[in-house]
Design an enzyme around this catalytic site. Structure first.
Site, short mmCIF file in Angstrom:
data_model
loop_
_atom_site.label_atom_id
_atom_site.label_comp_id
_atom_site.label_asym_id
_atom_site.label_seq_id
_atom_site.Cartn_x
_atom_site.Cartn_y
_atom_site.Cartn_z
CB SER A 12 -0.88 0.06 1.25
OG SER A 12 -1.78 -1.01 1.25
CB ALA A 13 3.74 2.38 -0.52
CE1 TYR A 78 -0.21 -8.20 -2.99
CE2 TYR A 78 -1.36 -10.01 -1.91
CZ TYR A 78 -0.74 -8.77 -1.85
OH TYR A 78 -0.64 -8.12 -0.66
CB THR A 125 7.59 -6.36 11.11
OG1 THR A 125 8.47 -6.74 10.07
CG2 THR A 125 8.32 -5.52 12.14
CG ASP A 207 -35.42 20.85 9.46
OD1 ASP A 207 -34.60 21.73 9.16
OD2 ASP A 207 -35.57 19.79 8.81
C1 SPV Z 1 -32.10 16.57 7.25
O1 SPV Z 1 -31.54 15.62 7.79
O2 SPV Z 1 -32.24 17.66 7.81
C2 SPV Z 1 -32.66 16.45 5.90
C3 SPV Z 1 -33.08 15.13 5.41
O3 SPV Z 1 -32.80 17.45 5.24
S1 SPV Z 1 -34.76 14.99 5.73
O4 SPV Z 1 -35.00 15.22 7.14
O5 SPV Z 1 -35.13 13.65 5.31
O6 SPV Z 1 -35.48 15.98 4.92
MG MG Z 2 -32.61 19.20 6.29
#
Ligand code: SPV
Ligand code: MG
Length: 435
Positions: A12-13, A78, A125, A207
Protein backbone atom coordinates in the site's frame (compact mmCIF):
# COMPACT_ATOMS: atom_id res chain seq x y z
CA UNK A 1 20.41 -17.38 -6.39
CA UNK A 2 21.83 -14.94 -8.99
CA UNK A 3 20.85 -11.28 -8.77
CA UNK A 4 18.94 -11.04 -12.04
CA UNK A 5 15.52 -12.27 -11.11
CA UNK A 6 12.30 -10.34 -11.40
CA UNK A 7 10.62 -9.82 -8.04
CA UNK A 8 6.99 -8.84 -7.26
CA UNK A 9 5.94 -7.22 -3.97
CA UNK A 10 2.44 -5.92 -3.24
CA UNK A 11 2.33 -2.80 -1.06
CA UNK A 12 0.00 0.00 0.00
CA UNK A 13 3.00 2.23 0.82
CA UNK A 14 0.81 4.74 2.64
CA UNK A 15 2.70 4.58 5.92
CA UNK A 16 6.02 2.88 5.40
CA UNK A 17 7.87 1.29 8.31
CA UNK A 18 10.74 -1.12 8.95
CA UNK A 19 8.46 -4.10 8.21
CA UNK A 20 8.16 -2.94 4.62
CA UNK A 21 11.92 -2.34 4.45
CA UNK A 22 12.45 -5.98 5.33
CA UNK A 23 10.37 -7.02 2.31
CA UNK A 24 12.18 -4.62 -0.03
CA UNK A 25 15.62 -5.62 1.26
CA UNK A 26 14.77 -9.26 0.69
CA UNK A 27 13.56 -8.46 -2.83
CA UNK A 28 16.74 -6.53 -3.71
CA UNK A 29 18.86 -9.57 -2.93
CA UNK A 30 17.33 -11.34 -5.91
CA UNK A 31 16.99 -8.62 -8.52
CA UNK A 32 14.76 -5.84 -9.76
CA UNK A 33 11.56 -5.21 -7.84
CA UNK A 34 8.17 -4.49 -9.37
CA UNK A 35 5.85 -3.09 -6.72
CA UNK A 36 2.15 -3.93 -7.14
CA UNK A 37 0.85 -0.73 -5.57
CA UNK A 38 -2.68 -1.02 -4.20
CA UNK A 39 -4.98 1.54 -5.79
CA UNK A 40 -7.03 3.87 -3.59
CA UNK A 41 -10.07 1.74 -4.44
CA UNK A 42 -8.36 -1.51 -3.44
CA UNK A 43 -7.30 -0.04 -0.08
CA UNK A 44 -10.71 1.54 0.55
CA UNK A 45 -12.44 -1.82 0.15
CA UNK A 46 -10.69 -3.33 3.14
CA UNK A 47 -9.58 -0.43 5.33
CA UNK A 48 -10.17 3.26 4.89
CA UNK A 49 -9.06 5.64 2.21
CA UNK A 50 -5.24 5.92 2.24
CA UNK A 51 -3.75 9.13 3.60
CA UNK A 52 -1.77 9.68 0.39
CA UNK A 53 -3.33 9.13 -3.03
CA UNK A 54 -2.01 6.63 -5.60
CA UNK A 55 0.22 9.06 -7.49
CA UNK A 56 1.77 10.42 -4.30
CA UNK A 57 2.46 6.91 -3.03
CA UNK A 58 3.86 5.88 -6.42
CA UNK A 59 6.35 8.76 -6.40
CA UNK A 60 7.65 7.74 -2.99
CA UNK A 61 7.98 4.04 -3.63
CA UNK A 62 9.70 4.54 -7.00
CA UNK A 63 12.52 6.25 -5.12
CA UNK A 64 13.30 3.22 -3.01
CA UNK A 65 16.45 1.26 -3.73
CA UNK A 66 15.75 -1.76 -5.91
CA UNK A 67 12.29 -0.68 -7.04
CA UNK A 68 12.34 -0.49 -10.83
CA UNK A 69 8.67 -0.37 -11.65
CA UNK A 70 5.31 0.32 -10.03
CA UNK A 71 2.12 -1.23 -11.38
CA UNK A 72 -1.42 -0.79 -10.08
CA UNK A 73 -2.64 -3.58 -7.85
CA UNK A 74 -6.41 -3.23 -8.35
CA UNK A 75 -7.53 -6.19 -6.35
CA UNK A 76 -6.63 -7.98 -3.18
CA UNK A 77 -5.89 -11.07 -5.14
CA UNK A 78 -2.31 -10.63 -6.40
CA UNK A 79 -2.65 -13.68 -8.64
CA UNK A 80 -4.30 -11.55 -11.35
CA UNK A 81 -1.14 -9.44 -11.65
CA UNK A 82 1.12 -12.48 -11.28
CA UNK A 83 -0.53 -14.05 -14.34
CA UNK A 84 0.16 -10.92 -16.37
CA UNK A 85 3.66 -10.10 -15.09
CA UNK A 86 5.00 -13.62 -14.40
CA UNK A 87 7.74 -12.58 -11.95
CA UNK A 88 10.39 -15.15 -10.98
CA UNK A 89 9.75 -14.44 -7.30
CA UNK A 90 6.92 -13.06 -5.23
CA UNK A 91 7.64 -11.82 -1.72
CA UNK A 92 4.97 -11.47 0.99
CA UNK A 93 4.81 -11.29 4.78
CA UNK A 94 3.89 -14.62 6.35
CA UNK A 95 0.83 -13.11 8.05
CA UNK A 96 -1.38 -14.01 5.08
CA UNK A 97 -1.35 -17.72 5.92
CA UNK A 98 -4.35 -17.14 8.18
CA UNK A 99 -7.56 -15.17 7.86
CA UNK A 100 -9.24 -13.74 4.79
CA UNK A 101 -5.95 -13.35 2.89
CA UNK A 102 -5.30 -17.10 2.91
CA UNK A 103 -7.46 -17.62 -0.19
CA UNK A 104 -5.37 -15.07 -2.10
CA UNK A 105 -2.23 -16.91 -0.96
CA UNK A 106 -3.62 -20.18 -2.36
CA UNK A 107 -4.43 -18.49 -5.70
CA UNK A 108 -0.93 -16.99 -5.90
CA UNK A 109 0.75 -20.33 -5.16
CA UNK A 110 -1.30 -21.92 -7.95
CA UNK A 111 -0.34 -19.27 -10.51
CA UNK A 112 3.34 -19.22 -9.49
CA UNK A 113 3.45 -23.00 -9.81
CA UNK A 114 1.93 -22.89 -13.31
CA UNK A 115 4.99 -21.15 -14.75
CA UNK A 116 7.72 -22.09 -12.25
CA UNK A 117 7.67 -18.91 -10.10
CA UNK A 118 8.66 -18.98 -6.44
CA UNK A 119 7.02 -17.61 -3.29
CA UNK A 120 9.21 -16.28 -0.48
CA UNK A 121 7.52 -15.47 2.81
CA UNK A 122 9.18 -13.07 5.22
CA UNK A 123 8.32 -13.25 8.96
CA UNK A 124 5.70 -10.62 9.78
CA UNK A 125 7.02 -7.64 11.74
CA UNK A 126 5.16 -7.49 15.04
CA UNK A 127 4.26 -4.39 17.01
CA UNK A 128 3.80 -1.98 14.11
CA UNK A 129 0.86 -1.65 11.74
CA UNK A 130 0.35 0.87 8.97
CA UNK A 131 -3.38 1.10 9.73
CA UNK A 132 -2.80 2.32 13.28
CA UNK A 133 -0.14 4.70 12.01
CA UNK A 134 -2.44 6.18 9.34
CA UNK A 135 -5.22 6.61 11.88
CA UNK A 136 -2.86 8.46 14.20
CA UNK A 137 -1.61 10.58 11.33
CA UNK A 138 -5.17 11.49 10.44
CA UNK A 139 -5.79 12.63 13.99
CA UNK A 140 -2.79 14.92 14.16
CA UNK A 141 -2.31 15.97 10.57
CA UNK A 142 -5.76 16.46 9.09
CA UNK A 143 -5.98 19.83 7.39
CA UNK A 144 -9.10 21.48 5.96
CA UNK A 145 -7.75 20.83 2.44
CA UNK A 146 -7.14 17.14 3.01
CA UNK A 147 -10.49 16.64 4.76
CA UNK A 148 -12.40 18.57 2.09
CA UNK A 149 -10.99 16.49 -0.76
CA UNK A 150 -11.94 13.18 0.84
CA UNK A 151 -15.56 12.85 -0.35
CA UNK A 152 -14.51 13.23 -3.97
CA UNK A 153 -11.73 10.70 -3.49
CA UNK A 154 -14.12 8.26 -1.82
CA UNK A 155 -16.60 8.56 -4.70
CA UNK A 156 -13.77 7.94 -7.17
CA UNK A 157 -13.01 4.58 -5.53
CA UNK A 158 -16.38 3.36 -6.83
CA UNK A 159 -17.46 2.20 -3.38
CA UNK A 160 -20.76 3.23 -1.82
CA UNK A 161 -19.87 6.13 0.50
CA UNK A 162 -21.55 5.60 3.88
CA UNK A 163 -22.47 8.81 5.74
CA UNK A 164 -24.12 9.20 9.14
CA UNK A 165 -25.65 12.19 10.86
CA UNK A 166 -23.70 13.80 13.68
CA UNK A 167 -25.04 16.77 15.61
CA UNK A 168 -22.18 17.33 18.04
CA UNK A 169 -18.56 16.25 18.59
CA UNK A 170 -19.45 13.25 20.77
CA UNK A 171 -21.83 11.77 18.19
CA UNK A 172 -19.13 12.39 15.57
CA UNK A 173 -16.53 10.58 17.68
CA UNK A 174 -18.90 7.61 17.88
CA UNK A 175 -19.45 7.75 14.11
CA UNK A 176 -15.71 7.94 13.49
CA UNK A 177 -14.60 5.17 15.83
CA UNK A 178 -17.36 2.57 15.44
CA UNK A 179 -16.26 -0.32 13.22
CA UNK A 180 -17.13 -3.92 12.69
CA UNK A 181 -15.21 -6.71 11.06
CA UNK A 182 -17.05 -8.67 8.36
CA UNK A 183 -14.85 -11.51 7.10
CA UNK A 184 -11.61 -9.57 7.55
CA UNK A 185 -12.99 -6.40 5.99
CA UNK A 186 -13.35 -3.36 8.20
CA UNK A 187 -16.75 -1.67 7.98
CA UNK A 188 -17.32 1.82 9.32
CA UNK A 189 -18.76 5.17 8.33
CA UNK A 190 -16.90 7.21 5.75
CA UNK A 191 -18.10 10.58 6.93
CA UNK A 192 -20.63 12.81 8.63
CA UNK A 193 -23.92 14.49 7.68
CA UNK A 194 -24.65 17.82 9.26
CA UNK A 195 -28.46 17.65 9.24
CA UNK A 196 -30.64 20.73 9.49
CA UNK A 197 -33.26 18.58 11.22
CA UNK A 198 -31.00 17.29 13.98
CA UNK A 199 -29.01 20.51 14.37
CA UNK A 200 -32.28 22.40 14.85
CA UNK A 201 -33.77 19.75 17.12
CA UNK A 202 -30.65 19.71 19.33
CA UNK A 203 -31.12 23.46 19.77
CA UNK A 204 -34.82 22.99 20.56
CA UNK A 205 -35.88 24.68 17.32
CA UNK A 206 -38.05 23.51 14.41
CA UNK A 207 -36.35 22.53 11.14
CA UNK A 208 -37.33 25.68 9.24
CA UNK A 209 -34.06 27.53 8.65
CA UNK A 210 -34.45 29.66 11.79
CA UNK A 211 -31.15 28.23 13.05
CA UNK A 212 -28.48 30.17 11.16
CA UNK A 213 -25.56 28.87 9.13
CA UNK A 214 -23.22 30.58 11.62
CA UNK A 215 -24.66 28.55 14.48
CA UNK A 216 -24.47 25.34 12.52
CA UNK A 217 -20.97 25.97 11.17
CA UNK A 218 -19.64 26.61 14.66
CA UNK A 219 -20.87 23.11 15.58
CA UNK A 220 -19.08 21.71 12.52
CA UNK A 221 -15.94 23.51 13.68
CA UNK A 222 -16.25 21.77 17.06
CA UNK A 223 -16.79 18.42 15.34
CA UNK A 224 -13.71 18.98 13.16
CA UNK A 225 -11.66 19.80 16.22
CA UNK A 226 -11.78 16.18 17.40
CA UNK A 227 -12.32 14.06 14.27
CA UNK A 228 -10.73 13.41 10.88
CA UNK A 229 -13.57 12.25 8.61
CA UNK A 230 -15.19 14.39 5.92
CA UNK A 231 -18.59 16.07 6.25
CA UNK A 232 -21.50 16.82 3.94
CA UNK A 233 -23.52 19.87 4.96
CA UNK A 234 -27.30 20.08 4.64
CA UNK A 235 -27.61 23.59 3.16
CA UNK A 236 -31.46 23.65 3.17
CA UNK A 237 -32.61 26.06 0.41
CA UNK A 238 -29.34 28.01 0.61
CA UNK A 239 -31.22 31.12 1.73
CA UNK A 240 -30.71 34.39 -0.04
CA UNK A 241 -28.79 34.06 -3.29
CA UNK A 242 -26.70 37.18 -2.48
CA UNK A 243 -25.35 35.41 0.65
CA UNK A 244 -24.25 32.24 -1.14
CA UNK A 245 -20.76 33.44 -1.97
CA UNK A 246 -19.92 34.07 1.69
CA UNK A 247 -21.55 30.83 2.84
CA UNK A 248 -19.63 28.69 0.35
CA UNK A 249 -16.40 30.40 1.36
CA UNK A 250 -17.02 29.67 5.06
CA UNK A 251 -17.79 26.03 4.33
CA UNK A 252 -14.69 25.52 2.22
CA UNK A 253 -12.46 27.26 4.76
CA UNK A 254 -13.64 24.89 7.49
CA UNK A 255 -12.96 21.83 5.33
CA UNK A 256 -16.55 20.80 4.51
CA UNK A 257 -16.55 18.59 1.41
CA UNK A 258 -20.00 19.17 -0.04
CA UNK A 259 -23.19 21.10 0.44
CA UNK A 260 -26.63 19.87 -0.58
CA UNK A 261 -29.20 22.50 -1.58
CA UNK A 262 -32.85 21.48 -1.86
CA UNK A 263 -35.07 22.84 -4.63
CA UNK A 264 -37.74 24.27 -2.35
CA UNK A 265 -38.76 27.89 -1.91
CA UNK A 266 -40.56 30.02 0.64
CA UNK A 267 -40.98 29.00 4.26
CA UNK A 268 -38.99 25.78 4.56
CA UNK A 269 -40.34 22.78 6.41
CA UNK A 270 -38.92 19.33 6.85
CA UNK A 271 -39.56 17.12 3.82
CA UNK A 272 -40.72 14.13 5.84
CA UNK A 273 -43.90 15.80 7.15
CA UNK A 274 -47.04 13.96 6.00
CA UNK A 275 -48.80 17.13 4.94
CA UNK A 276 -46.80 18.98 2.31
CA UNK A 277 -49.58 21.36 1.19
CA UNK A 278 -47.61 24.42 2.32
CA UNK A 279 -44.29 23.29 0.87
CA UNK A 280 -43.38 24.65 -2.53
CA UNK A 281 -40.80 23.54 -5.06
CA UNK A 282 -38.56 26.20 -6.59
CA UNK A 283 -38.84 27.04 -10.26
CA UNK A 284 -36.38 24.89 -12.24
CA UNK A 285 -34.64 27.86 -13.90
CA UNK A 286 -34.34 29.82 -10.65
CA UNK A 287 -32.87 26.85 -8.80
CA UNK A 288 -30.43 26.18 -11.69
CA UNK A 289 -29.30 29.76 -11.36
CA UNK A 290 -28.72 29.25 -7.64
CA UNK A 291 -26.48 26.28 -8.45
CA UNK A 292 -24.56 28.36 -11.00
CA UNK A 293 -23.95 31.10 -8.41
CA UNK A 294 -22.81 28.54 -5.83
CA UNK A 295 -20.43 26.84 -8.26
CA UNK A 296 -18.97 30.18 -9.26
CA UNK A 297 -18.38 31.04 -5.61
CA UNK A 298 -16.25 28.04 -4.74
CA UNK A 299 -12.50 28.56 -4.43
CA UNK A 300 -11.16 25.01 -4.21
CA UNK A 301 -11.34 22.29 -6.86
CA UNK A 302 -12.70 19.61 -4.64
CA UNK A 303 -15.72 21.23 -2.96
CA UNK A 304 -19.02 19.84 -4.29
CA UNK A 305 -22.39 21.53 -4.74
CA UNK A 306 -25.10 18.89 -4.80
CA UNK A 307 -28.72 19.46 -5.88
CA UNK A 308 -31.52 17.82 -3.96
CA UNK A 309 -34.68 17.11 -5.93
CA UNK A 310 -37.95 17.30 -3.99
CA UNK A 311 -40.33 16.26 -6.81
CA UNK A 312 -41.31 12.93 -5.21
CA UNK A 313 -41.75 14.57 -1.79
CA UNK A 314 -44.31 16.92 -3.36
CA UNK A 315 -46.12 14.16 -5.29
CA UNK A 316 -44.68 15.05 -8.69
CA UNK A 317 -43.69 12.63 -11.44
CA UNK A 318 -40.50 10.84 -12.39
CA UNK A 319 -40.21 12.96 -15.51
CA UNK A 320 -40.43 16.16 -13.44
CA UNK A 321 -37.58 14.84 -11.24
CA UNK A 322 -35.52 13.77 -14.24
CA UNK A 323 -36.00 17.05 -16.14
CA UNK A 324 -34.89 18.93 -13.07
CA UNK A 325 -31.80 16.70 -12.75
CA UNK A 326 -30.90 17.53 -16.36
CA UNK A 327 -31.27 21.27 -15.75
CA UNK A 328 -29.23 21.19 -12.53
CA UNK A 329 -26.47 19.17 -14.20
CA UNK A 330 -26.40 21.66 -17.07
CA UNK A 331 -26.02 24.39 -14.43
CA UNK A 332 -22.89 22.63 -13.14
CA UNK A 333 -24.05 20.68 -10.09
CA UNK A 334 -21.62 18.01 -8.86
CA UNK A 335 -24.23 15.46 -7.83
CA UNK A 336 -27.93 14.75 -7.42
CA UNK A 337 -29.73 13.75 -4.25
CA UNK A 338 -33.10 12.22 -5.00
CA UNK A 339 -35.36 12.47 -1.98
CA UNK A 340 -38.43 10.40 -1.13
CA UNK A 341 -40.68 9.79 1.86
CA UNK A 342 -42.20 6.66 0.42
CA UNK A 343 -42.11 3.53 2.55
CA UNK A 344 -40.47 1.54 -0.23
CA UNK A 345 -37.43 2.32 -2.39
CA UNK A 346 -39.42 1.81 -5.65
CA UNK A 347 -39.67 5.56 -6.28
CA UNK A 348 -35.96 6.31 -5.97
CA UNK A 349 -35.11 3.17 -7.95
CA UNK A 350 -37.33 4.36 -10.81
CA UNK A 351 -35.24 7.54 -10.79
CA UNK A 352 -31.84 5.82 -10.52
CA UNK A 353 -32.60 3.50 -13.45
CA UNK A 354 -33.38 6.40 -15.76
CA UNK A 355 -30.70 8.68 -14.32
CA UNK A 356 -27.75 6.30 -14.47
CA UNK A 357 -28.49 5.45 -18.12
CA UNK A 358 -27.91 9.08 -19.10
CA UNK A 359 -25.49 10.14 -16.37
CA UNK A 360 -23.44 7.11 -15.28
CA UNK A 361 -20.69 9.33 -13.86
CA UNK A 362 -22.69 11.91 -11.92
CA UNK A 363 -22.79 11.02 -8.21
CA UNK A 364 -26.24 9.97 -6.98
CA UNK A 365 -27.26 10.25 -3.35
CA UNK A 366 -30.17 8.94 -1.30
CA UNK A 367 -31.47 9.26 2.24
CA UNK A 368 -33.26 6.08 3.28
CA UNK A 369 -35.17 7.26 6.37
CA UNK A 370 -38.71 6.09 5.49
CA UNK A 371 -37.69 3.23 3.16
CA UNK A 372 -35.17 1.92 5.68
CA UNK A 373 -35.62 -1.72 4.68
CA UNK A 374 -33.36 -1.10 1.69
CA UNK A 375 -29.94 -2.74 1.93
CA UNK A 376 -26.71 -1.11 0.85
CA UNK A 377 -26.06 -3.83 -1.75
CA UNK A 378 -29.34 -2.89 -3.48
CA UNK A 379 -28.33 0.78 -3.51
CA UNK A 380 -25.01 -0.25 -5.08
CA UNK A 381 -26.84 -2.29 -7.75
CA UNK A 382 -29.01 0.72 -8.52
CA UNK A 383 -25.96 2.92 -9.05
CA UNK A 384 -26.11 5.04 -5.89
CA UNK A 385 -22.79 6.54 -4.82
CA UNK A 386 -23.60 7.96 -1.39
CA UNK A 387 -26.04 6.80 1.29
CA UNK A 388 -26.90 9.17 4.13
CA UNK A 389 -28.30 7.88 7.43
CA UNK A 390 -29.67 11.33 8.14
CA UNK A 391 -30.99 11.50 11.69
CA UNK A 392 -30.13 8.28 13.48
CA UNK A 393 -27.69 9.43 16.15
CA UNK A 394 -30.11 12.02 17.53
CA UNK A 395 -33.08 9.67 17.28
CA UNK A 396 -31.04 7.17 19.32
CA UNK A 397 -30.01 9.70 21.96
CA UNK A 398 -33.44 11.19 22.63
CA UNK A 399 -35.30 8.06 23.83
CA UNK A 400 -32.24 6.94 25.81
CA UNK A 401 -32.15 10.22 27.77
CA UNK A 402 -35.90 10.35 28.22
CA UNK A 403 -36.02 6.81 29.61
CA UNK A 404 -33.47 7.70 32.28
CA UNK A 405 -35.22 10.98 33.19
CA UNK A 406 -38.52 9.09 33.64
CA UNK A 407 -36.88 6.34 35.66
CA UNK A 408 -35.33 8.82 38.14
CA UNK A 409 -38.74 10.48 38.61
CA UNK A 410 -40.46 7.13 39.14
CA UNK A 411 -37.92 5.83 41.68
CA UNK A 412 -37.09 9.12 43.38
CA UNK A 413 -33.44 8.11 43.04
CA UNK A 414 -31.07 7.11 40.24
CA UNK A 415 -30.16 3.56 41.29
CA UNK A 416 -32.85 1.96 39.08
CA UNK A 417 -31.65 3.93 36.05
CA UNK A 418 -28.16 2.49 36.41
CA UNK A 419 -28.91 -0.34 34.00
CA UNK A 420 -29.41 2.20 31.21
CA UNK A 421 -26.24 4.11 31.97
CA UNK A 422 -22.63 4.02 30.92
CA UNK A 423 -20.45 3.42 34.02
CA UNK A 424 -18.86 6.50 35.63
CA UNK A 425 -15.43 4.88 35.35
CA UNK A 426 -15.88 4.53 31.58
CA UNK A 427 -17.28 8.00 30.98
CA UNK A 428 -14.33 9.56 32.80
CA UNK A 429 -11.86 7.97 30.43
CA UNK A 430 -13.99 7.98 27.29
CA UNK A 431 -12.25 10.91 25.70
CA UNK A 432 -8.59 10.25 24.84
CA UNK A 433 -6.27 12.34 26.99
CA UNK A 434 -8.64 12.38 30.00
CA UNK A 435 -6.74 11.65 33.22
C1 SPV B 1 -32.10 16.57 7.25
O1 SPV B 1 -31.54 15.62 7.79
O2 SPV B 1 -32.24 17.66 7.81
C2 SPV B 1 -32.66 16.45 5.90
C3 SPV B 1 -33.08 15.13 5.41
O3 SPV B 1 -32.80 17.45 5.24
S1 SPV B 1 -34.76 14.99 5.73
O4 SPV B 1 -35.00 15.22 7.14
O5 SPV B 1 -35.13 13.65 5.31
O6 SPV B 1 -35.48 15.98 4.92
MG1 MG C 1 -32.61 19.20 6.29
Amino acid sequence: MKKNKSVYIGLSADALHHGHMKLLEKGRQFGDITVGLFTDKAIATFKRLPYLNYDQRKKIILNFKGVKKVVPQNDHDYSINLKKIRPDIMIHGDDWKLGYQSKFRRNCIKVLKSYGGKLIEVPYTKGVTSSAFVEELNQIAITPDIRRSTIKRLIQTGQLVRIIETHNPLSAIIAETTHIDKGGIKFGFDGFWSSSLTDSTSLGKPDNESVTYSQRLSMVDNIFDVTSKPLIFDGDTGGQIEHLDAKIKSMERLGISAVIFEDKTGFKQNSLFKNTSNQKQEDKIKFSNKIKVAKKAQRSNDFMVISRIESFILGKSLSDAFNRAQAYIDAGTDGIMIHSKSNTPAEIFSFSKKFKKTYPNIPLICVPSTYNQVKEKDLINEGFNIVIYANHMLRAAYPAMRKVALQILKSSRSKEANKYLYPIKEILTLIPGAK
